[in-house]
Design a protein around this motif. Structure first.
Motif, mmCIF file in Angstrom:
data_model
loop_
_atom_site.group_PDB
_atom_site.id
_atom_site.type_symbol
_atom_site.label_atom_id
_atom_site.label_comp_id
_atom_site.label_asym_id
_atom_site.label_seq_id
_atom_site.Cartn_x
_atom_site.Cartn_y
_atom_site.Cartn_z
ATOM 1 N N ARG A 1 0.873 -1.116 -0.065
ATOM 2 C CA ARG A 1 -0.126 0.046 0.092
ATOM 3 C C ARG A 1 0.786 1.334 0.219
ATOM 4 O O ARG A 1 0.289 2.181 -0.454
ATOM 5 C CB ARG A 1 -1.066 -0.016 1.529
ATOM 6 C CG ARG A 1 -2.086 -1.023 1.179
ATOM 7 C CD ARG A 1 -2.666 -1.216 2.448
ATOM 8 N NE ARG A 1 -2.100 -1.759 3.693
ATOM 9 C CZ ARG A 1 -2.470 -1.957 4.721
ATOM 10 N NH1 ARG A 1 -3.683 -1.696 4.995
ATOM 11 N NH2 ARG A 1 -1.518 -2.477 5.927
ATOM 12 N N MET A 2 2.153 1.069 0.135
ATOM 13 C CA MET A 2 3.090 2.360 0.273
ATOM 14 C C MET A 2 3.485 2.807 -1.386
ATOM 15 O O MET A 2 4.303 3.559 -1.324
ATOM 16 C CB MET A 2 4.286 1.847 1.197
ATOM 17 C CG MET A 2 3.843 1.576 2.400
ATOM 18 S SD MET A 2 3.321 3.095 3.274
ATOM 19 C CE MET A 2 4.755 3.673 3.999
ATOM 20 N N TRP A 3 3.015 1.716 -2.059
ATOM 21 C CA TRP A 3 3.644 2.039 -3.624
ATOM 22 C C TRP A 3 2.379 2.267 -4.535
ATOM 23 O O TRP A 3 1.104 1.785 -4.437
ATOM 24 C CB TRP A 3 4.071 0.827 -3.996
ATOM 25 C CG TRP A 3 5.472 0.351 -3.132
ATOM 26 C CD1 TRP A 3 5.317 -0.320 -2.244
ATOM 27 C CD2 TRP A 3 6.636 1.128 -3.404
ATOM 28 N NE1 TRP A 3 6.648 -0.407 -1.553
ATOM 29 C CE2 TRP A 3 7.769 0.557 -2.176
ATOM 30 C CE3 TRP A 3 7.167 2.068 -4.300
ATOM 31 C CZ2 TRP A 3 8.781 0.852 -2.106
ATOM 32 C CZ3 TRP A 3 8.607 2.350 -3.985
ATOM 33 C CH2 TRP A 3 9.410 1.803 -2.783
ATOM 34 N N ALA A 4 2.697 3.061 -5.413
ATOM 35 C CA ALA A 4 1.562 3.523 -6.561
ATOM 36 C C ALA A 4 1.137 2.417 -7.437
ATOM 37 O O ALA A 4 1.996 1.279 -7.422
ATOM 38 C CB ALA A 4 2.009 4.733 -7.379
ATOM 39 N N PRO A 5 0.157 2.445 -8.138
ATOM 40 C CA PRO A 5 -0.094 1.318 -9.301
ATOM 41 C C PRO A 5 1.111 0.877 -10.194
ATOM 42 O O PRO A 5 1.080 -0.533 -10.530
ATOM 43 C CB PRO A 5 -1.281 2.001 -9.735
ATOM 44 C CG PRO A 5 -1.833 2.806 -9.212
ATOM 45 C CD PRO A 5 -0.922 3.340 -8.204
ATOM 46 N N ASP A 6 2.227 1.779 -10.342
ATOM 47 C CA ASP A 6 3.164 1.146 -11.159
ATOM 48 C C ASP A 6 4.145 0.366 -10.485
ATOM 49 O O ASP A 6 5.241 0.168 -11.151
ATOM 50 C CB ASP A 6 3.730 2.473 -11.885
ATOM 51 C CG ASP A 6 4.417 3.538 -10.900
ATOM 52 O OD1 ASP A 6 4.304 3.266 -9.666
ATOM 53 O OD2 ASP A 6 5.002 4.493 -11.217
ATOM 54 N N ARG A 7 4.047 0.626 -9.256
ATOM 55 C CA ARG A 7 4.861 -0.231 -8.173
ATOM 56 C C ARG A 7 6.310 0.208 -8.186
ATOM 57 O O ARG A 7 7.248 -0.503 -7.686
ATOM 58 C CB ARG A 7 4.858 -1.744 -8.546
ATOM 59 C CG ARG A 7 3.669 -2.436 -8.739
ATOM 60 C CD ARG A 7 3.465 -3.977 -8.801
ATOM 61 N NE ARG A 7 2.226 -4.426 -9.087
ATOM 62 C CZ ARG A 7 1.925 -5.620 -9.529
ATOM 63 N NH1 ARG A 7 2.930 -6.471 -9.703
ATOM 64 N NH2 ARG A 7 0.768 -5.963 -9.869
ATOM 65 N N LEU A 8 6.645 1.410 -8.640
ATOM 66 C CA LEU A 8 8.118 1.856 -8.809
ATOM 67 C C LEU A 8 8.039 3.241 -8.129
ATOM 68 O O LEU A 8 9.141 3.672 -7.564
ATOM 69 C CB LEU A 8 8.517 2.067 -10.170
ATOM 70 C CG LEU A 8 8.562 0.903 -11.062
ATOM 71 C CD1 LEU A 8 9.166 1.446 -12.659
ATOM 72 C CD2 LEU A 8 9.873 0.018 -10.472
ATOM 73 N N HIS A 9 6.817 3.792 -7.919
ATOM 74 C CA HIS A 9 6.897 5.259 -7.079
ATOM 75 C C HIS A 9 6.089 4.780 -5.873
ATOM 76 O O HIS A 9 5.165 4.064 -5.793
ATOM 77 C CB HIS A 9 6.562 6.001 -7.910
ATOM 78 C CG HIS A 9 7.088 6.405 -9.262
ATOM 79 N ND1 HIS A 9 6.890 6.080 -10.768
ATOM 80 C CD2 HIS A 9 8.143 7.370 -9.281
ATOM 81 C CE1 HIS A 9 7.704 6.287 -11.224
ATOM 82 N NE2 HIS A 9 8.557 7.257 -10.725
ATOM 83 N N MET A 10 6.285 5.831 -4.892
ATOM 84 C CA MET A 10 5.429 5.742 -3.621
ATOM 85 C C MET A 10 4.067 6.244 -3.899
ATOM 86 O O MET A 10 3.851 7.015 -4.714
ATOM 87 C CB MET A 10 6.050 6.681 -2.654
ATOM 88 C CG MET A 10 7.543 6.155 -2.163
ATOM 89 S SD MET A 10 8.134 7.170 -0.837
ATOM 90 C CE MET A 10 8.644 8.774 -1.908
ATOM 91 N N SER A 11 3.132 5.667 -3.214
ATOM 92 C CA SER A 11 1.678 5.910 -3.185
ATOM 93 C C SER A 11 1.448 7.416 -2.227
ATOM 94 O O SER A 11 2.713 7.661 -1.612
ATOM 95 C CB SER A 11 0.975 5.050 -2.668
ATOM 96 O OG SER A 11 0.953 4.844 -1.420
ATOM 97 N N LYS A 12 0.417 7.892 -2.140
ATOM 98 C CA LYS A 12 0.277 9.120 -1.335
ATOM 99 C C LYS A 12 0.639 8.438 0.094
ATOM 100 O O LYS A 12 1.306 9.287 0.859
ATOM 101 C CB LYS A 12 -1.291 9.302 -1.456
ATOM 102 C CG LYS A 12 -1.615 10.223 -0.345
ATOM 103 C CD LYS A 12 -3.021 10.708 -0.329
ATOM 104 C CE LYS A 12 -3.402 11.697 0.703
ATOM 105 N NZ LYS A 12 -4.910 12.109 0.808
ATOM 106 N N ALA A 13 0.301 7.472 0.677
ATOM 107 C CA ALA A 13 0.768 6.786 2.013
ATOM 108 C C ALA A 13 2.195 6.760 1.899
ATOM 109 O O ALA A 13 2.941 7.054 3.321
ATOM 110 C CB ALA A 13 0.153 5.566 2.391
ATOM 111 N N GLY A 14 2.894 6.354 1.051
ATOM 112 C CA GLY A 14 4.302 6.432 0.850
ATOM 113 C C GLY A 14 5.024 8.040 0.962
ATOM 114 O O GLY A 14 6.105 7.787 1.894
#
Length: 282
Positions: free
Chosen positions: A168-181
């Motif tokens: 959940r710490m990662w964006a859908p692309d799995r290479l960049h952090m999500s908002k939570a990250g």
């Protein structure tokens, strides 16, 4: 640790630009950890100024060429730098040469007298193919640690943050952090700086398990939505940052209430290359 208030300058690539933390009301459609750090600095000590020159997809040589000279001219008191992650994923990158270029950049930034924060890189384990780049990443991280000691920089050891094992710490692309990250990283940077904050971080409820069919569908969707377009861009020699400008190209005074979004709502034009009234030093 840092004189307050001061001028905070963020340098780098998509990591610092804020990719993965979308916000349609802010420049380039993202927010990110650096914006959050700037806002907390201003809330803790009103009067902080902030510029962010980071652009997604840029390699270290591009960061040095495009961001270093403006950075020196801004006379920052606090600098954050993450650079080299895109180079590590490029075929044929020589890590020793990359670290020499990185050290040259750090050495020049250190002459400003600003507090300088450097970051290690995280081992993003999204596919077995990327595991080939882990050795490069480890060598790069060892080099960053050594350079941070040599130039008395503050190290943010992103590589060691176990929280990023949570998908959940990662964006859908799995290479960049999500908002939570991005929020979590902002909290860690503020902790390093000794700045008070009360960020609402990720709810640590257990993840829901997925069936094999759900996992396979997720993998196919990820490949189609992210990996295929990425490969196509590499073949064409283009990047997502080619037509972008820095989000905050000139220092802006961050409102202690309402933050950077307040500037946008008040009609501030970040493309005007003008600072907020009163930002120039006497």
């Amino acid at each position: 640790m840092i004189p307050s208030p001061g001028r905070y300058l963020a340098l780098g690539d998509s990591f610092t630009e804020g990719v993965g933390d979308p916000n349609k009301h802010l420049p380039n459609g993202v927010r990110g950890w650096a914006d959050r750090v700037a806002e907390k600095l201003a809330k803790d000590q009103p009067g902080w100024e902030y510029a962010n020159l980071a652009i997604r997809s840029q390699r270290l040589r591009q960061i040095a060429a495009a961001q270093l000279e403006p950075a020196l001219a801004m006379q920052p008191t606090l600098i954050t730098l993450y650079a080299g992650g895109n180079d590590i994923l490029d075929a044929g990158t020589n890590v020793a040469q990359l670290l020499r270029q990185y050290e040259e950049l750090v050495a020049t930034l250190s002459t400003t007298g600003a507090t300088l924060l450097l970051f290690t890189g995280y081992d993003v384990d999204v596919t077995p193919a990327l595991r080939l780049f882990r050795r490069r990443n480890h060598l790069y991280n060892d080099g960053v640690r050594s350079i941070s000691r040599e130039y008395d920089a503050v190290l943010v050891d992103y590589w060691s943050f176990e929280a990023y094992r949570d998908p959940r710490m990662w964006a859908p692309d799995r290479l960049h952090m999500s908002k939570a990250g991005h929020k979590y990283l902002a909290s860690r940077v503020l902790d390093v700086l000794g700045v008070r904050h009360s960020m609402n971080l990720l709810d640590r409820e257990p993840l829901r398990s997925r069936t094999l069919l759900q996992w396979e569908r997720s993998q196919r969707r990820w490949v189609n939505d992210w990996i295929v377009p990425l490969a196509y861009r590499k073949i064409r020699g283009v990047t997502l940052g080619d037509n972008l400008q820095p989000r905050w190209p000139e220092p802006v005074r961050v409102p202690p209430k309402g933050g950077l979004r307040r500037l946008v709502r008040s009609g501030f034009d970040d493309r005007s290359a003008q600072a907020v009234e009163g930002h120039e030093r006497g």
